[in-house]
Design a protein around this motif. Structure first.
Motif, PDB file in Angstrom:
ATOM      1  N   CYS A  16     -14.381   4.855  15.975  1.00 37.60           N
ATOM      2  CA  CYS A  16     -13.471   5.680  15.177  1.00 37.60           C
ATOM      3  C   CYS A  16     -14.014   7.097  15.026  1.00 37.60           C
ATOM      4  O   CYS A  16     -15.145   7.294  14.559  1.00 37.60           O
ATOM      5  CB  CYS A  16     -13.286   5.069  13.786  1.00 37.60           C
ATOM      6  SG  CYS A  16     -12.391   3.501  13.820  1.00 37.60           S
ATOM      7  N   TYR A  17     -13.180   8.045  15.402  1.00 38.12           N
ATOM      8  CA  TYR A  17     -13.480   9.453  15.136  1.00 38.12           C
ATOM      9  C   TYR A  17     -12.696   9.859  13.888  1.00 38.12           C
ATOM     10  O   TYR A  17     -11.456   9.823  13.890  1.00 38.12           O
ATOM     11  CB  TYR A  17     -13.070  10.320  16.327  1.00 38.12           C
ATOM     12  CG  TYR A  17     -13.130  11.803  16.028  1.00 38.12           C
ATOM     13  CD1 TYR A  17     -14.354  12.453  15.862  1.00 38.12           C
ATOM     14  CD2 TYR A  17     -11.959  12.550  15.875  1.00 38.12           C
ATOM     15  CE1 TYR A  17     -14.407  13.808  15.565  1.00 38.12           C
ATOM     16  CE2 TYR A  17     -12.009  13.915  15.585  1.00 38.12           C
ATOM     17  CZ  TYR A  17     -13.237  14.528  15.420  1.00 38.12           C
ATOM     18  OH  TYR A  17     -13.288  15.859  15.116  1.00 38.12           O
ATOM     19  N   LEU A  18     -13.410  10.213  12.834  1.00 36.51           N
ATOM     20  CA  LEU A  18     -12.752  10.608  11.582  1.00 36.51           C
ATOM     21  C   LEU A  18     -12.373  12.088  11.703  1.00 36.51           C
ATOM     22  O   LEU A  18     -13.239  12.972  11.721  1.00 36.51           O
ATOM     23  CB  LEU A  18     -13.681  10.355  10.384  1.00 36.51           C
ATOM     24  CG  LEU A  18     -14.218   8.923  10.264  1.00 36.51           C
ATOM     25  CD1 LEU A  18     -15.038   8.765   8.975  1.00 36.51           C
ATOM     26  CD2 LEU A  18     -13.106   7.882  10.317  1.00 36.51           C
ATOM     27  N   HIS A  19     -11.084  12.322  11.759  1.00 34.62           N
ATOM     28  CA  HIS A  19     -10.541  13.621  12.160  1.00 34.62           C
ATOM     29  C   HIS A  19     -10.124  14.429  10.926  1.00 34.62           C
ATOM     30  O   HIS A  19      -9.143  14.095  10.261  1.00 34.62           O
ATOM     31  CB  HIS A  19      -9.334  13.346  13.068  1.00 34.62           C
ATOM     32  CG  HIS A  19      -8.707  14.547  13.692  1.00 34.62           C
ATOM     33  ND1 HIS A  19      -9.425  15.634  14.150  1.00 34.62           N
ATOM     34  CD2 HIS A  19      -7.399  14.828  13.968  1.00 34.62           C
ATOM     35  CE1 HIS A  19      -8.592  16.531  14.666  1.00 34.62           C
ATOM     36  NE2 HIS A  19      -7.357  16.066  14.563  1.00 34.62           N
ATOM     37  N   ILE A  20     -10.899  15.472  10.624  1.00 41.26           N
ATOM     38  CA  ILE A  20     -10.513  16.385   9.538  1.00 41.26           C
ATOM     39  C   ILE A  20     -10.294  17.782  10.118  1.00 41.26           C
ATOM     40  O   ILE A  20     -10.777  18.093  11.209  1.00 41.26           O
ATOM     41  CB  ILE A  20     -11.580  16.480   8.414  1.00 41.26           C
ATOM     42  CG1 ILE A  20     -12.946  16.903   8.984  1.00 41.26           C
ATOM     43  CG2 ILE A  20     -11.682  15.172   7.626  1.00 41.26           C
ATOM     44  CD1 ILE A  20     -13.962  17.306   7.927  1.00 41.26           C
ATOM     45  N   SER A  21      -9.575  18.607   9.347  1.00 40.44           N
ATOM     46  CA  SER A  21      -9.371  19.992   9.767  1.00 40.44           C
ATOM     47  C   SER A  21     -10.548  20.841   9.271  1.00 40.44           C
ATOM     48  O   SER A  21     -11.268  20.460   8.341  1.00 40.44           O
ATOM     49  CB  SER A  21      -8.065  20.529   9.181  1.00 40.44           C
ATOM     50  OG  SER A  21      -8.142  20.495   7.766  1.00 40.44           O
ATOM     51  N   ILE A  22     -10.713  22.009   9.891  1.00 40.70           N
ATOM     52  CA  ILE A  22     -11.800  22.905   9.479  1.00 40.70           C
ATOM     53  C   ILE A  22     -11.574  23.404   8.054  1.00 40.70           C
ATOM     54  O   ILE A  22     -12.518  23.588   7.283  1.00 40.70           O
ATOM     55  CB  ILE A  22     -11.988  24.064  10.497  1.00 40.70           C
ATOM     56  CG1 ILE A  22     -13.303  24.809  10.222  1.00 40.70           C
ATOM     57  CG2 ILE A  22     -10.778  24.997  10.507  1.00 40.70           C
ATOM     58  CD1 ILE A  22     -13.743  25.738  11.346  1.00 40.70           C
TER      59      ILE A  22
END
Lengths: 274, 274
Positions: B173-179
């Motif tokens: 799992c890649y935990l995807h957040i915005s900058i």
């Protein structure tokens, strides 16, 4: 006496070639034209060179050496280790013995226990048996299909490729004895009370599988003798020949690494102790 | 509410597809049409199911589960572990944290320390960071060429293939957040004295490499999202969405193993205790 590299070349399995062990003579004495005294003397000289190379390896801490020893029962794995390495500094040499896997080991993949034992920078590690047992024993005993064996040989080739890419030099030696030589060695164990501790009834049962083991070895070595992880077939009916050739291959391989002592800390030549 | 498998499918990177993270919305709330209360309730239900599945896994001791968590700083790896697994029996769950390698670890190949920690039969192991760091950090910082990265990605694909062939189920799992979300979370740490222990000045410097990390992640996931070891891009700006989706994928994956309790020892129904 031949050059070191000629000796290595002679006993190395060429990548991509189909291995037939009947073409390799377990009683071969080519290395000194059969002259044992010369062979023993030569090995003593090479042992000194190996000691120097190991010191360099340990000092430089750049390379990692993995020597894998395989062979039938009584082929002389233990005694090769004792005789080739007895003059080498034990600080930089480690032996990893792989016997029947423990419960903890059986609960993981078969490469788990071997990966744990790989050499660190500056180390020589000797695998006394190895992950190859997992494509030999079940295969010879009929518990592993050819497809399953080939799949694992793929894993093993990948694993050794990764080790090599990341800085490990791999040398794999198959100690090659004849079935008659094995009979003689087992009989010696039976006849000598000080060798009874080495005797195991299962060794006799294993002899029934001799041909199946030979086939399994041939299939394994055919797939996994690669430029970065070559297999050598070591004639091992004569112990002095076996020890001389293994020592030669080690010295030849370590020499090719062109190691050097790391530079002294700057200003070391100015240091005066009171 | 969608079926479990539809949710898994939606967030899985299809093998062979070129990953572009800009196409994945870190603020996505599709899973419950944005209804947080429903999402939290749903996760509680799934947590009970996960608890049952883990008990089966532990009893059967046939499968091994490896969950790999990766993501930028503040993406929520620690809190995902805490929130998804806090209701699961710790006897069968182990967390392996991979921080900067020790001297001992640096002296071996980069897969050495991760292979040591893989799950045994019946275990769930969570990798909090992993071997992927070794193709992300040096690549993003410019110390690893594209060729070197691709070579290691080959090793990693081979390694995970072997684990899978030998009985390990792998979920990545890649935990995807915005900058922008990262900026907010770092600011929160600065503003709250109870979170100061989590703050590290290096986190600010790392932000300069954001784009390079995104590129390195994309390249890594493109090569290594395979049917036996898929990557999932988890929208992680909203913690409840992240936790719900990770839980869903775990329940879906474990359900597919069709596990069952091992049979009782024969005659158990006749046993009468005095």
């Amino acid at each position: 006496m031949s050059k070191l590299s000629d000796i290595s070349d002679r006993y190395r399995i060429a990548p991509g070639s189909r291995v037939r062990l009947t073409r390799w003579d377990p009683g071969d004495k080519w290395v000194t034209d059969g002259d044992k005294a010369q062979g023993v003397h030569r090995r003593e000289q090479l042992a000194e060179r190996l000691d120097e190379l190991q010191d360099l390896l340990y000092a430089q801490k750049k390379h990692r050496i993995l020597l894998i020893l395989q062979g039938m029962d009584t082929s002389g794995k233990d005694s090769t280790i004792r005789r080739v390495f007895h003059t080498i500094d034990p600080l930089g040499v480690r032996v990893a013995n792989f016997r029947a896997p423990s419960t903890e080991e059986q609960a993981r993949d078969y490469l788990w226990r071997v990966h744990r034992k790989v050499p660190a920078n500056g180390e020589i590690v000797i695998f006394n048996r190895s992950h190859y047992e997992d494509v030999l024993v079940p295969r010879a005993r009929g518990h592993q299909s050819r497809r399953e064996q080939q799949r694992r040989l793929g894993h093993i080739a990948d694993f050794e490729r990764m080790l090599s890419d990341e800085g490990t030099t791999i040398i794999k030696c198959y100690l090659h004895i004849s079935i008659e030589e094995q009979r003689q060695r087992l009989q010696d164990r039976l006849d000598d009370p000080t060798k009874h501790w080495k005797f195991d009834y299962s060794d006799i049962r294993e002899r029934e599988y001799w041909d199946a083991y030979i086939k399994a070895y041939q299939d394994a070595m055919t797939v996994t003798s690669l430029p970065h992880a070559p297999w050598y077939v070591i004639p091992a009916n004569h112990k002095w020949v076996r020890d001389l050739i293994v020592t030669t291959i080690l010295v030849d391989t370590l020499t090719r690494l062109r190691m050097h002592y790391p530079p002294a800390p700057e200003g070391l030549d100015q240091v005066k102790l009171d």
